[in-house]
Design a protein around this motif. Structure first.
Motif, PDB file in Angstrom:
ATOM      1  N   ALA A 244      47.378  22.528  37.417  1.00 55.29           N
ATOM      2  CA  ALA A 244      46.218  22.872  36.595  1.00 55.29           C
ATOM      3  C   ALA A 244      46.667  23.459  35.261  1.00 55.29           C
ATOM      4  O   ALA A 244      47.680  24.173  35.185  1.00 55.29           O
ATOM      5  CB  ALA A 244      45.332  23.857  37.337  1.00 55.29           C
ATOM      6  N   PHE A 245      45.908  23.175  34.207  1.00 49.85           N
ATOM      7  CA  PHE A 245      46.200  23.761  32.901  1.00 49.85           C
ATOM      8  C   PHE A 245      45.907  25.253  32.913  1.00 49.85           C
ATOM      9  O   PHE A 245      46.692  26.067  32.416  1.00 49.85           O
ATOM     10  CB  PHE A 245      45.364  23.075  31.810  1.00 49.85           C
ATOM     11  CG  PHE A 245      45.500  23.722  30.455  1.00 49.85           C
ATOM     12  CD1 PHE A 245      46.563  23.404  29.627  1.00 49.85           C
ATOM     13  CD2 PHE A 245      44.570  24.662  30.020  1.00 49.85           C
ATOM     14  CE1 PHE A 245      46.705  24.013  28.389  1.00 49.85           C
ATOM     15  CE2 PHE A 245      44.705  25.274  28.783  1.00 49.85           C
ATOM     16  CZ  PHE A 245      45.777  24.952  27.962  1.00 49.85           C
ATOM     17  N   LEU A 246      44.756  25.639  33.462  1.00 48.32           N
ATOM     18  CA  LEU A 246      44.328  27.036  33.486  1.00 48.32           C
ATOM     19  C   LEU A 246      44.551  27.597  34.883  1.00 48.32           C
ATOM     20  O   LEU A 246      43.979  27.109  35.861  1.00 48.32           O
ATOM     21  CB  LEU A 246      42.849  27.135  33.091  1.00 48.32           C
ATOM     22  CG  LEU A 246      42.243  28.525  32.972  1.00 48.32           C
ATOM     23  CD1 LEU A 246      43.027  29.390  31.999  1.00 48.32           C
ATOM     24  CD2 LEU A 246      40.776  28.425  32.528  1.00 48.32           C
ATOM     25  N   THR A 247      45.393  28.619  34.993  1.00 49.53           N
ATOM     26  CA  THR A 247      45.813  29.132  36.294  1.00 49.53           C
ATOM     27  C   THR A 247      45.614  30.646  36.369  1.00 49.53           C
ATOM     28  O   THR A 247      45.383  31.317  35.351  1.00 49.53           O
ATOM     29  CB  THR A 247      47.296  28.814  36.561  1.00 49.53           C
ATOM     30  OG1 THR A 247      48.104  29.481  35.579  1.00 49.53           O
ATOM     31  CG2 THR A 247      47.548  27.325  36.489  1.00 49.53           C
ATOM     32  N   VAL A 248      45.724  31.165  37.595  1.00 56.98           N
ATOM     33  CA  VAL A 248      45.587  32.598  37.830  1.00 56.98           C
ATOM     34  C   VAL A 248      46.706  33.056  38.766  1.00 56.98           C
ATOM     35  O   VAL A 248      47.448  32.253  39.323  1.00 56.98           O
ATOM     36  CB  VAL A 248      44.214  32.937  38.457  1.00 56.98           C
ATOM     37  CG1 VAL A 248      43.089  32.647  37.491  1.00 56.98           C
ATOM     38  CG2 VAL A 248      44.012  32.179  39.763  1.00 56.98           C
ATOM     39  N   ASP A 249      46.795  34.358  38.942  1.00 59.85           N
ATOM     40  CA  ASP A 249      47.795  34.977  39.819  1.00 59.85           C
ATOM     41  C   ASP A 249      47.059  35.951  40.734  1.00 59.85           C
ATOM     42  O   ASP A 249      46.969  37.145  40.430  1.00 59.85           O
ATOM     43  CB  ASP A 249      48.854  35.695  38.973  1.00 59.85           C
ATOM     44  CG  ASP A 249      49.849  36.495  39.813  1.00 59.85           C
ATOM     45  OD1 ASP A 249      49.942  36.234  41.024  1.00 59.85           O
ATOM     46  OD2 ASP A 249      50.526  37.376  39.246  1.00 59.85           O
ATOM     47  N   PRO A 250      46.494  35.474  41.858  1.00 64.49           N
ATOM     48  CA  PRO A 250      45.697  36.351  42.721  1.00 64.49           C
ATOM     49  C   PRO A 250      46.407  37.626  43.159  1.00 64.49           C
ATOM     50  O   PRO A 250      45.791  38.706  43.113  1.00 64.49           O
ATOM     51  CB  PRO A 250      45.344  35.446  43.907  1.00 64.49           C
ATOM     52  CG  PRO A 250      45.355  34.064  43.322  1.00 64.49           C
ATOM     53  CD  PRO A 250      46.477  34.073  42.326  1.00 64.49           C
ATOM     54  N   PRO A 251      47.684  37.590  43.592  1.00 69.79           N
ATOM     55  CA  PRO A 251      48.327  38.856  43.968  1.00 69.79           C
ATOM     56  C   PRO A 251      48.416  39.842  42.800  1.00 69.79           C
ATOM     57  O   PRO A 251      48.202  41.042  42.972  1.00 69.79           O
ATOM     58  CB  PRO A 251      49.716  38.419  44.437  1.00 69.79           C
ATOM     59  CG  PRO A 251      49.561  36.992  44.849  1.00 69.79           C
ATOM     60  CD  PRO A 251      48.556  36.433  43.898  1.00 69.79           C
ATOM     61  N   GLY A 252      48.724  39.329  41.624  1.00 73.32           N
ATOM     62  CA  GLY A 252      48.780  40.205  40.462  1.00 73.32           C
ATOM     63  C   GLY A 252      47.417  40.755  40.099  1.00 73.32           C
ATOM     64  O   GLY A 252      47.266  41.925  39.726  1.00 73.32           O
ATOM     65  N   VAL A 268      33.780  54.584  37.454  1.00 71.08           N
ATOM     66  CA  VAL A 268      33.466  53.839  36.249  1.00 71.08           C
ATOM     67  C   VAL A 268      33.694  52.360  36.533  1.00 71.08           C
ATOM     68  O   VAL A 268      34.115  51.977  37.622  1.00 71.08           O
ATOM     69  CB  VAL A 268      34.346  54.315  35.073  1.00 71.08           C
ATOM     70  CG1 VAL A 268      34.017  55.743  34.715  1.00 71.08           C
ATOM     71  CG2 VAL A 268      35.829  54.177  35.402  1.00 71.08           C
ATOM     72  N   ALA A 269      33.396  51.517  35.551  1.00 70.69           N
ATOM     73  CA  ALA A 269      33.459  50.077  35.752  1.00 70.69           C
ATOM     74  C   ALA A 269      34.851  49.643  36.189  1.00 70.69           C
ATOM     75  O   ALA A 269      35.856  50.102  35.651  1.00 70.69           O
ATOM     76  CB  ALA A 269      33.061  49.364  34.464  1.00 70.69           C
ATOM     77  N   ARG A 270      34.902  48.738  37.172  1.00 72.80           N
ATOM     78  CA  ARG A 270      36.170  48.202  37.662  1.00 72.80           C
ATOM     79  C   ARG A 270      36.257  46.719  37.349  1.00 72.80           C
ATOM     80  O   ARG A 270      35.244  46.026  37.269  1.00 72.80           O
ATOM     81  CB  ARG A 270      36.295  48.406  39.172  1.00 72.80           C
ATOM     82  CG  ARG A 270      36.445  49.845  39.610  1.00 72.80           C
ATOM     83  CD  ARG A 270      36.489  49.932  41.122  1.00 72.80           C
ATOM     84  NE  ARG A 270      37.564  49.117  41.686  1.00 72.80           N
ATOM     85  CZ  ARG A 270      37.664  48.804  42.974  1.00 72.80           C
ATOM     86  NH1 ARG A 270      36.750  49.215  43.829  1.00 72.80           N
ATOM     87  NH2 ARG A 270      38.683  48.091  43.413  1.00 72.80           N
ATOM     88  N   LEU A 271      37.465  46.249  37.179  1.00 69.29           N
ATOM     89  CA  LEU A 271      37.721  44.819  36.993  1.00 69.29           C
ATOM     90  C   LEU A 271      37.797  44.173  38.367  1.00 69.29           C
ATOM     91  O   LEU A 271      38.703  44.474  39.150  1.00 69.29           O
ATOM     92  CB  LEU A 271      39.020  44.610  36.222  1.00 69.29           C
ATOM     93  CG  LEU A 271      38.972  45.038  34.751  1.00 69.29           C
ATOM     94  CD1 LEU A 271      40.370  45.311  34.217  1.00 69.29           C
ATOM     95  CD2 LEU A 271      38.269  43.984  33.904  1.00 69.29           C
ATOM     96  N   MET A 272      36.865  43.305  38.667  1.00 71.11           N
ATOM     97  CA  MET A 272      36.781  42.689  39.983  1.00 71.11           C
ATOM     98  C   MET A 272      37.183  41.221  39.913  1.00 71.11           C
ATOM     99  O   MET A 272      36.586  40.425  39.180  1.00 71.11           O
ATOM    100  CB  MET A 272      35.352  42.805  40.529  1.00 71.11           C
ATOM    101  CG  MET A 272      34.823  44.247  40.585  1.00 71.11           C
ATOM    102  SD  MET A 272      35.765  45.293  41.719  1.00 71.11           S
ATOM    103  CE  MET A 272      35.296  44.565  43.277  1.00 71.11           C
ATOM    104  N   GLY A 273      38.199  40.848  40.681  1.00 75.58           N
ATOM    105  CA  GLY A 273      38.607  39.455  40.771  1.00 75.58           C
ATOM    106  C   GLY A 273      39.189  38.930  39.480  1.00 75.58           C
ATOM    107  O   GLY A 273      39.533  39.675  38.562  1.00 75.58           O
ATOM    108  N   TYR A 274      39.282  37.593  39.405  1.00 72.79           N
ATOM    109  CA  TYR A 274      39.866  36.972  38.215  1.00 72.79           C
ATOM    110  C   TYR A 274      38.871  36.043  37.520  1.00 72.79           C
ATOM    111  O   TYR A 274      39.245  35.291  36.632  1.00 72.79           O
ATOM    112  CB  TYR A 274      41.137  36.187  38.579  1.00 72.79           C
ATOM    113  CG  TYR A 274      41.041  35.347  39.838  1.00 72.79           C
ATOM    114  CD1 TYR A 274      40.301  34.176  39.869  1.00 72.79           C
ATOM    115  CD2 TYR A 274      41.692  35.747  40.997  1.00 72.79           C
ATOM    116  CE1 TYR A 274      40.212  33.417  41.010  1.00 72.79           C
ATOM    117  CE2 TYR A 274      41.611  34.987  42.161  1.00 72.79           C
ATOM    118  CZ  TYR A 274      40.870  33.823  42.162  1.00 72.79           C
ATOM    119  OH  TYR A 274      40.774  33.073  43.304  1.00 72.79           O
ATOM    120  N   GLU A 275      37.602  36.100  37.896  1.00 72.53           N
ATOM    121  CA  GLU A 275      36.601  35.218  37.293  1.00 72.53           C
ATOM    122  C   GLU A 275      35.737  35.962  36.280  1.00 72.53           C
ATOM    123  O   GLU A 275      35.402  37.131  36.463  1.00 72.53           O
ATOM    124  CB  GLU A 275      35.707  34.624  38.366  1.00 72.53           C
ATOM    125  CG  GLU A 275      36.388  33.651  39.296  1.00 72.53           C
ATOM    126  CD  GLU A 275      35.412  33.000  40.259  1.00 72.53           C
ATOM    127  OE1 GLU A 275      34.526  32.258  39.787  1.00 72.53           O
ATOM    128  OE2 GLU A 275      35.508  33.252  41.468  1.00 72.53           O
TER     129      GLU A 275
END
Length: 533
Positions: A244-252, A268-275
């Motif tokens: 895939a051109f656009l990828t993610v790193d779930p463990p990171g 306070v606001a948390r960053l949830m997931g990679y989406e």
């Protein structure tokens, strides 16, 4: 259209200090509350005799960044708590978390919350006030402070902001304006649809991407740290696809999600997931968050210029444009960990930044610069957005881009990028600074956008559709402006040029990085290949 390099930056002098007034940073109270943050107002803070008023900055109200080496010492920790001001102490749970790791010789800043000590009622917690009190105690007790070399480097916990032009910040959006004439459309300088996320119809498909076999070597990897990826865009395969051109790193990403940002017992606001989920700040009104789709716009711009590469995105930016420094540190730490295990990164593109309370920056921002330099020492070219405040005030990390690092290992180039209009003039919103030596197209660029997002004034409700008078239709493409998008233009050109070398065996990564930048300085080319039809 070209990418411009400024060979001789302006000399530092009286004319360098202009732009928005130093207190010009603005953020809606709802966003400040969401992130437990305050804006430091230079004209509203107390000063000691001879003390210079600070510049404005955004910081977490109840958090200090303290070197972990000081927190590891019980004596030092107790001293800090005693000298934060009447009624204030370090959060015991924060100190305990900081002690759960080993520290090197160099300072490692750890976020620790502030809380009332229970001995005083009605305590007004404020990190800036506590930091000034602590610094005063360090001066008065110089030589008697436990772990003094670390305690004296305590810092505010700054928040960064994304550089999409109609987002958070200074309410200056680059409405059509020319030197000396003000605006030519609406009165005032507030952003409007002319530079915002205007839906467009794009007739062409994505550029052709060669297979790895055709390429003759591993794909060039561009890392972006932004608002995350989306599902179902017609240009991009699922990120689970091996190529895939656009990828993610779930463990990171899980490490970033696990960051504990609680302040004073209030989350306070948390960053949830990679989406990038396109959340609405107020579903009844439907106004879109200022930076929804920011990351996908960047990915699409790189895809247009360097389709043979791949983009790895870490979600460190909230949809409202706020970027916690802890998330950036965690993402870089993860990259360094992966690179030590053989993973290759070629370019890092950062489309956000922040202001410090001093023109020299702060120890904490210097620490982030040093961590980025660890990537540069492994051959990673770093590209930074200059910011959209129409000021020459240093905007970090772009303000570090031209900093010479004496001693140590050789470093790959690090560059700051401002924005140009289609006619090659400087975009009205673009910051300028001696460290920002590059300018690239950054106004009204067309790129990919989350296909499920409606117009900025739309709201979809379970009992029907509720819209304002100027509703826009959904589209998987948008036209948007900002130095956020000038930076990936440069990153994309770099990636395209690096892709030409992947079949060559035994290349020195550092020399390759320097050669590519030198070629771009010489040739001023925006697209790697353009053939008229």
């Amino acid at each position: 259209m070209t990418i411009d390099y400024i060979p001789d930056p302006p000399a530092e002098g009286a004319t360098e200090h202009f732009g928005l007034p130093w207190q010009g940073i603005t953020l809606p109270k709802a966003i400040l509350d969401r992130h437990g943050a305050r804006i430091l107002d230079p004209w509203a803070v107390p000063l000691d005799k001879g003390e210079t008023p600070p510049d404005s900055t955004i910081y977490r109200a109840y958090v200090l960044l303290i070197p972990g080496q000081a927190l590891a010492s019980e004596t030092s920790t107790e001293w800090i708590s005693r000298n934060l001001g009447r009624g204030v102490q370090l959060s015991p749970s924060g100190v305990e978390r900081a002690r759960g790791r080993d520290y090197p010789e160099e300072p490692v800043w750890m976020p620790v919350g502030l809380e009332p000590d229970g001995e005083v009622q009605d305590v007004d917690l404020d990190a800036w006030r506590a930091l000034r009190t602590l610094r005063r105690a360090c001066r008065e007790q110089a030589g008697g402070v436990p772990r003094e070399e670390f305690v004296t480097r305590t810092s505010l916990d700054h928040l960064f902001v994304g550089s999409g032009v109609d987002g958070v910040g200074a309410d200056l959006g680059g409405a059509p304006a020319t030197s000396g004439h003000g605006v030519t459309d609406e009165s005032g300088v507030f952003s409007h649809v002319g530079y915002g996320r205007t839906p467009v119809t794009l007739m062409s498909g994505p550029p052709r991407r060669r297979t790895v076999q055709e390429l003759g070597g591993d794909r060039i990897t561009v890392v972006t740290m932004d608002t995350g990826v989306v599902r179902g865009h017609p240009w991009f395969k699922p990120w689970s696809d091996p190529d895939a051109f656009l990828t993610v790193d779930p463990p990171g990403q899980a490490v970033i999600e696990a960051l504990d940002l609680t302040q004073g017992g209030k989350p306070v606001a948390r960053l949830m997931g990679y989406e990038d989920l396109g959340e609405l700040p107020n579903p009844l009104v439907g106004t879109l968050n200022s930076h929804t789709g920011h990351g996908l716009m960047i990915a699409g711009l790189i895809a247009q210029l360097a389709p043979d590469s791949r983009v790895l995105m870490y979600k460190v930016m909230h949809a409202d444009g706020i970027v916690p420094g802890e998330a950036v540190h965690a993402a870089i730490d993860r990259l360094l960990e992966r690179m030590r295990s053989g993973f290759t990164v070629d370019v890092l593109c950062l489309a956000f930044g922040g202001f410090a309370e001093t023109r020299q920056g702060t120890d904490a921002m210097q620490a982030l610069f040093e961590k980025v330099n660890e990537l540069r020492a492994r051959g990673v070219i770093v590209v930074n957005a200059a910011g959209n405040y129409s000021t020459t005030r240093p905007f970090y990390l772009a303000a570090h881009s031209d900093t010479v690092v004496p001693g140590g290992p050789p470093l790959a180039p690090m560059i700051g990028v401002g924005a140009k209009n289609p006619d090659d003039t400087i975009a009205i919103f673009s910051n300028e600074n001696a460290a920002v030596r590059w300018r690239a197209p950054g106004a009204m660029l067309v790129s990919t956008f989350p296909p499920y997002v409606q117009g900025a004034q739309n709201a979809a409700l379970t009992n029907g559709r509720r819209t304002s008078l100027d509703s826009d239709s959904a589209s998987p493409f948008r036209s948007w402006s900002g130095t956020s998008f000038a930076a990936p233009i440069v990153a994309g050109v770099i990636a395209a040029r690096l892709s030409r070398t992947v079949h060559q065996v035994g290349l020195d990564r550092m020399q390759r990085a320097r050669d590519v930048i030198q070629q771009m300085i010489s040739e001023k080319v925006i697209r790697p290949e353009t053939t008229p039809i």
